[in-house]
Design a protein around this motif. Structure first.
Motif, PDB file in Angstrom:
ATOM      1  N   THR A 190     -16.370  -3.776  -6.478  1.00 32.42           N
ATOM      2  CA  THR A 190     -15.553  -4.682  -5.677  1.00 32.42           C
ATOM      3  C   THR A 190     -14.649  -5.528  -6.575  1.00 32.42           C
ATOM      4  O   THR A 190     -13.447  -5.652  -6.326  1.00 32.42           O
ATOM      5  N   PHE A 191     -15.233  -6.110  -7.616  1.00 31.87           N
ATOM      6  CA  PHE A 191     -14.454  -6.950  -8.526  1.00 31.87           C
ATOM      7  C   PHE A 191     -13.340  -6.153  -9.183  1.00 31.87           C
ATOM      8  O   PHE A 191     -12.197  -6.621  -9.282  1.00 31.87           O
ATOM      9  N   SER A 192     -13.651  -4.967  -9.652  1.00 35.19           N
ATOM     10  CA  SER A 192     -12.664  -4.141 -10.340  1.00 35.19           C
ATOM     11  C   SER A 192     -11.509  -3.765  -9.425  1.00 35.19           C
ATOM     12  O   SER A 192     -10.333  -3.940  -9.769  1.00 35.19           O
ATOM     13  N   LEU A 193     -11.827  -3.252  -8.240  1.00 35.25           N
ATOM     14  CA  LEU A 193     -10.779  -2.834  -7.305  1.00 35.25           C
ATOM     15  C   LEU A 193      -9.926  -4.019  -6.855  1.00 35.25           C
ATOM     16  O   LEU A 193      -8.698  -3.907  -6.745  1.00 35.25           O
ATOM     17  N   TYR A 194     -10.570  -5.154  -6.608  1.00 43.30           N
ATOM     18  CA  TYR A 194      -9.803  -6.323  -6.184  1.00 43.30           C
ATOM     19  C   TYR A 194      -8.845  -6.781  -7.278  1.00 43.30           C
ATOM     20  O   TYR A 194      -7.680  -7.085  -7.009  1.00 43.30           O
ATOM     21  N   SER A 195      -9.330  -6.813  -8.511  1.00 40.68           N
ATOM     22  CA  SER A 195      -8.494  -7.286  -9.617  1.00 40.68           C
ATOM     23  C   SER A 195      -7.288  -6.380  -9.824  1.00 40.68           C
ATOM     24  O   SER A 195      -6.174  -6.860 -10.060  1.00 40.68           O
ATOM     25  N   VAL A 196      -7.499  -5.061  -9.725  1.00 39.71           N
ATOM     26  CA  VAL A 196      -6.386  -4.136  -9.882  1.00 39.71           C
ATOM     27  C   VAL A 196      -5.439  -4.231  -8.691  1.00 39.71           C
ATOM     28  O   VAL A 196      -4.213  -4.114  -8.834  1.00 39.71           O
ATOM     29  N   THR A 197      -5.985  -4.453  -7.490  1.00 39.32           N
ATOM     30  CA  THR A 197      -5.148  -4.642  -6.301  1.00 39.32           C
ATOM     31  C   THR A 197      -4.207  -5.823  -6.486  1.00 39.32           C
ATOM     32  O   THR A 197      -2.997  -5.732  -6.220  1.00 39.32           O
ATOM     33  N   MET A 198      -4.737  -6.938  -6.971  1.00 41.22           N
ATOM     34  CA  MET A 198      -3.913  -8.130  -7.130  1.00 41.22           C
ATOM     35  C   MET A 198      -2.967  -8.015  -8.324  1.00 41.22           C
ATOM     36  O   MET A 198      -1.930  -8.686  -8.348  1.00 41.22           O
ATOM     37  N   LEU A 199      -3.277  -7.158  -9.290  1.00 36.90           N
ATOM     38  CA  LEU A 199      -2.305  -6.855 -10.337  1.00 36.90           C
ATOM     39  C   LEU A 199      -1.089  -6.167  -9.715  1.00 36.90           C
ATOM     40  O   LEU A 199       0.061  -6.498 -10.046  1.00 36.90           O
ATOM     41  N   GLY A 200      -1.339  -5.225  -8.808  1.00 38.42           N
ATOM     42  CA  GLY A 200      -0.230  -4.580  -8.108  1.00 38.42           C
ATOM     43  C   GLY A 200       0.598  -5.575  -7.316  1.00 38.42           C
ATOM     44  O   GLY A 200       1.838  -5.507  -7.311  1.00 38.42           O
ATOM     45  N   ALA A 201      -0.068  -6.529  -6.648  1.00 37.13           N
ATOM     46  CA  ALA A 201       0.660  -7.546  -5.884  1.00 37.13           C
ATOM     47  C   ALA A 201       1.488  -8.441  -6.810  1.00 37.13           C
ATOM     48  O   ALA A 201       2.635  -8.784  -6.489  1.00 37.13           O
ATOM     49  N   ALA A 202       0.920  -8.816  -7.970  1.00 32.74           N
ATOM     50  CA  ALA A 202       1.665  -9.652  -8.927  1.00 32.74           C
ATOM     51  C   ALA A 202       2.913  -8.916  -9.416  1.00 32.74           C
ATOM     52  O   ALA A 202       3.999  -9.516  -9.537  1.00 32.74           O
ATOM     53  N   LEU A 203       2.771  -7.633  -9.698  1.00 37.28           N
ATOM     54  CA  LEU A 203       3.923  -6.835 -10.113  1.00 37.28           C
ATOM     55  C   LEU A 203       4.972  -6.773  -9.003  1.00 37.28           C
ATOM     56  O   LEU A 203       6.178  -6.846  -9.261  1.00 37.28           O
ATOM     57  N   ALA A 204       4.514  -6.637  -7.765  1.00 39.20           N
ATOM     58  CA  ALA A 204       5.445  -6.572  -6.635  1.00 39.20           C
ATOM     59  C   ALA A 204       6.217  -7.877  -6.486  1.00 39.20           C
ATOM     60  O   ALA A 204       7.437  -7.868  -6.266  1.00 39.20           O
ATOM     61  N   TRP A 205       5.528  -9.010  -6.614  1.00 38.90           N
ATOM     62  CA  TRP A 205       6.206 -10.305  -6.476  1.00 38.90           C
ATOM     63  C   TRP A 205       7.177 -10.570  -7.633  1.00 38.90           C
ATOM     64  O   TRP A 205       8.253 -11.111  -7.431  1.00 38.90           O
ATOM     65  N   ARG A 207       8.567  -8.243  -9.794  1.00 38.19           N
ATOM     66  CA  ARG A 207       9.568  -7.225 -10.086  1.00 38.19           C
ATOM     67  C   ARG A 207      10.325  -6.742  -8.856  1.00 38.19           C
ATOM     68  O   ARG A 207      11.292  -5.997  -8.978  1.00 38.19           O
ATOM     69  N   GLY A 208       9.876  -7.145  -7.668  1.00 36.10           N
ATOM     70  CA  GLY A 208      10.628  -6.849  -6.462  1.00 36.10           C
ATOM     71  C   GLY A 208      10.859  -5.377  -6.207  1.00 36.10           C
ATOM     72  O   GLY A 208      11.982  -4.957  -5.916  1.00 36.10           O
ATOM     73  N   ASN A 209       9.789  -4.571  -6.299  1.00 37.67           N
ATOM     74  CA  ASN A 209       9.904  -3.131  -6.098  1.00 37.67           C
ATOM     75  C   ASN A 209       8.862  -2.698  -5.073  1.00 37.67           C
ATOM     76  O   ASN A 209       7.679  -2.999  -5.217  1.00 37.67           O
ATOM     77  N   THR A 210       9.310  -1.973  -4.041  1.00 35.13           N
ATOM     78  CA  THR A 210       8.374  -1.546  -2.992  1.00 35.13           C
ATOM     79  C   THR A 210       7.305  -0.596  -3.520  1.00 35.13           C
ATOM     80  O   THR A 210       6.246  -0.462  -2.900  1.00 35.13           O
ATOM     81  N   MET A 211       7.581   0.074  -4.645  1.00 33.10           N
ATOM     82  CA  MET A 211       6.567   0.953  -5.226  1.00 33.10           C
ATOM     83  C   MET A 211       5.273   0.198  -5.497  1.00 33.10           C
ATOM     84  O   MET A 211       4.170   0.719  -5.272  1.00 33.10           O
ATOM     85  N   TRP A 212       5.410  -1.052  -5.945  1.00 34.94           N
ATOM     86  CA  TRP A 212       4.220  -1.838  -6.255  1.00 34.94           C
ATOM     87  C   TRP A 212       3.471  -2.241  -4.994  1.00 34.94           C
ATOM     88  O   TRP A 212       2.243  -2.356  -5.007  1.00 34.94           O
ATOM     89  N   TRP A 213       4.199  -2.468  -3.899  1.00 39.20           N
ATOM     90  CA  TRP A 213       3.509  -2.757  -2.641  1.00 39.20           C
ATOM     91  C   TRP A 213       2.785  -1.512  -2.127  1.00 39.20           C
ATOM     92  O   TRP A 213       1.718  -1.614  -1.513  1.00 39.20           O
ATOM     93  N   GLY A 253      15.527  -7.965  -4.542  1.00 42.64           N
ATOM     94  CA  GLY A 253      14.422  -7.074  -4.228  1.00 42.64           C
ATOM     95  C   GLY A 253      14.514  -6.609  -2.799  1.00 42.64           C
ATOM     96  O   GLY A 253      15.400  -7.026  -2.045  1.00 42.64           O
ATOM     97  N   PRO A 254      13.616  -5.742  -2.387  1.00 39.01           N
ATOM     98  CA  PRO A 254      13.645  -5.226  -1.020  1.00 39.01           C
ATOM     99  C   PRO A 254      13.308  -6.313  -0.014  1.00 39.01           C
ATOM    100  O   PRO A 254      12.706  -7.335  -0.348  1.00 39.01           O
ATOM    101  N   SER A 255      13.657  -6.077   1.234  1.00 33.76           N
ATOM    102  CA  SER A 255      13.363  -7.047   2.286  1.00 33.76           C
ATOM    103  C   SER A 255      11.858  -7.112   2.526  1.00 33.76           C
ATOM    104  O   SER A 255      11.110  -6.178   2.203  1.00 33.76           O
ATOM    105  N   ALA A 256      11.441  -8.236   3.108  1.00 33.49           N
ATOM    106  CA  ALA A 256      10.024  -8.390   3.421  1.00 33.49           C
ATOM    107  C   ALA A 256       9.571  -7.332   4.412  1.00 33.49           C
ATOM    108  O   ALA A 256       8.439  -6.836   4.335  1.00 33.49           O
TER     109      ALA A 256
END
Length: 480
Positions: A190-205, A207-213, A253-256
């Motif tokens: 759980t900890f591992s998956l959550y941490s990697v999930t929020m890394l993806g969210a940080a990258l999305a915020w 770098r503004g790329n839908t790939m990260w979302w 970046g892309p629209s919300a």
């Protein structure tokens, strides 16, 4: 105009170490964290595999290994050591598949697990307490989570120094919780998956790329297939995508709407196959059945908390202080109802009511709506009040390390508002949401809120990094 030296073949060789430095840095931190955590976890005493909730996952892995059926494990009415169990969906598949993989990789662990399942009614006293491969897997998963936290911190604040500080603090917090990771249970995944999930969210915020979302949606879907309670973050992240689009409006970046659509689509595609499997194999749509009802019924027992227990819960749960003032091992004082193994603890009262309802009615899901309505009609105010000390108790993830991390995180949050650095707050919000959810529907144990270590470590690292920078500037000024 392109600079001519970039065509020189030696240019790539000269600059290759620079290009690879982030990967090298992440690898070094991962190895350091893994070494610390594997030492801390394997140092814990060996226990029989029937202790705590381990048999839940061992039984499902056993059924998968021997019958090819994902069952309800110990909650089946069938003895799967003698006959094929029916398909089940009480649990989600994430962690049982990890246990199955460990059984395939290590024959000794497989033998110990099978012995435990076969003899679980005898409490498996004659089975070998061998779980080394699981403990090593847990350390590796946690180290991956540490690297993800450190990368997220360095991305949010564009600081290499912060990478190392955040990674070190996160490792320290996890090492302090090593005991829970020594069990065959879901916390490390759980900890591992959550941490990697929020890394993806940080990258999305940032770098503004839908790939990260899209990546964030995939990882959150996998997290929901490990702990179904995290499905509440789907609408939560959608709100954060909208908030981020406003707070970070100056960045292109892309629209919300586009980001949200990609995120939701990938989440649905990730959890969809499991939901379809449940419909066709079990006859019910959904991620799980009975599990949420069982947990909520057990949580209602805490609403019986008296005023003294409400007040005393705050010092009781404060790391260090509670250990000095109360008997948290045997529960022989006024806070005995907070110790799960005491006879009349909140946990046992709630579990007893759950077992009684199952014995009388067979299933809980058809009853839960009426149970919740009756509880909220008479005790809604007690439920809300009881959730306050439960949240306080649950937030100290990292135990004694949290005494430093949480105050520093609070300072960092204030500083982030002052300096208009919203990404830290966006990053931390899902973990805080889960803290509130667990206080409302679960119990007071920090094992449910270990994901708080990530944002707390990043916030604390930001403050420490700023102090170090300030001290360095003062020292340089004094040298002139």
């Amino acid at each position: 105009m392109e600079k001519p030296y970039r065509t020189d073949p030696t240019y790539a060789w000269v600059h290759l170490p620079i290009a690879l430095f982030p990967a090298i840095r992440a690898t070094l931190l991962g190895l350091f964290s893994f070494a610390v955590l594997v030492a801390a976890i394997t140092a814990k005493p060996a226990r029989t595999l029937s202790d705590f909730d381990q048999s839940f996952y061992l039984t499902i892995a056993y059924d998968l290994n021997h019958h090819g059926v994902f069952s309800n494990g110990v909650f089946d009415a069938v003895d799967s050591t003698r006959e094929v169990p029916p398909p089940g969906m009480f649990f989600v598949p994430g962690y049982p598949l990890v246990v199955l993989a460990a059984m395939k990789l290590d024959a000794r662990f497989a033998k110990a697990a099978e012995c435990t399942v076969i003899n679980q009614e005898k409490e498996a006293t004659g089975c070998e307490p061998y779980e080394i491969p699981i403990r090593i897997i847990h350390a590796a998963l946690l180290a991956l989570g540490v690297v993800a936290i450190a990368l997220a911190g360095s991305i949010i604040f564009a600081s290499a120094r912060l990478f190392w500080i955040a990674g070190t603090l996160a490792t320290a917090g996890l090492a302090a919780e090593a005991d829970i990771f020594s069990f065959v249970m879901t916390e490390s995944l759980t900890f591992s998956l959550y941490s990697v999930t929020m890394l993806g969210a940080a990258l999305a915020w940032k770098r503004g790329n839908t790939m990260w979302w899209g990546l964030t949606g995939l990882l959150l879907g996998l997290l929901c297939l490990t702990r179904p309670s995290f499905v509440v973050l789907v609408p939560g992240v959608l709100l954060l995508i909208a908030a981020g689009s406003r707070l970070l409006a100056a960045k292109t970046g892309p629209s919300a709407w586009k980001s949200a659509a990609v995120f939701v689509t990938v989440v649905a595609l990730t959890i969809g196959p499991w939901i379809l499997r449940n419909h066709f194999s079990v006859g019910k749509w959904g991620l799980t059945e009975e599990y949420g009802s069982a947990v909520l019924i057990e949580r209602f027992a805490y609403n019986d908390m008296n005023p003294m227990e409400f007040i005393t819960a705050f010092p009781y749960c404060t790391p260090g202080l509670g250990d000095l003032l109360f008997d948290q091992v045997y529960g022989r004082d006024s806070m005995h109802r907070f110790v799960y193994h005491t006879r009349n603890s909140f946990f046992h009262v709630g579990r007893g009511r759950r077992d009684m309802l199952v014995s009388e009615h067979g299933r809980l899901d058809p009853l839960i709506r009426d149970i919740v309505r009756d509880e909220m009609r008479t005790n809604w105010w007690r439920h809300l009040l009881a959730s306050i000390p439960l949240a306080w108790c649950g937030m100290w993830a990292g135990w004694i390390v949290a005494l430093a991390l949480l105050p520093l995180f609070a300072c960092a949050s204030v500083r982030a508002i002052q300096k208009r650095e919203p990404v830290l707050l966006l990053y931390a919000t899902p973990a805080i949401m889960m803290l509130g959810l667990h206080a409302a529907v679960a119990n007071h144990y920090t094992r449910y809120n270990l994901i708080l270590i990530g944002p707390a470590a990043i916030g604390a690292a930001w403050m420490i990094s700023a102090w170090l920078q300030h001290a360095r500037l003062r020292w340089l000024a004094s040298e002139k």
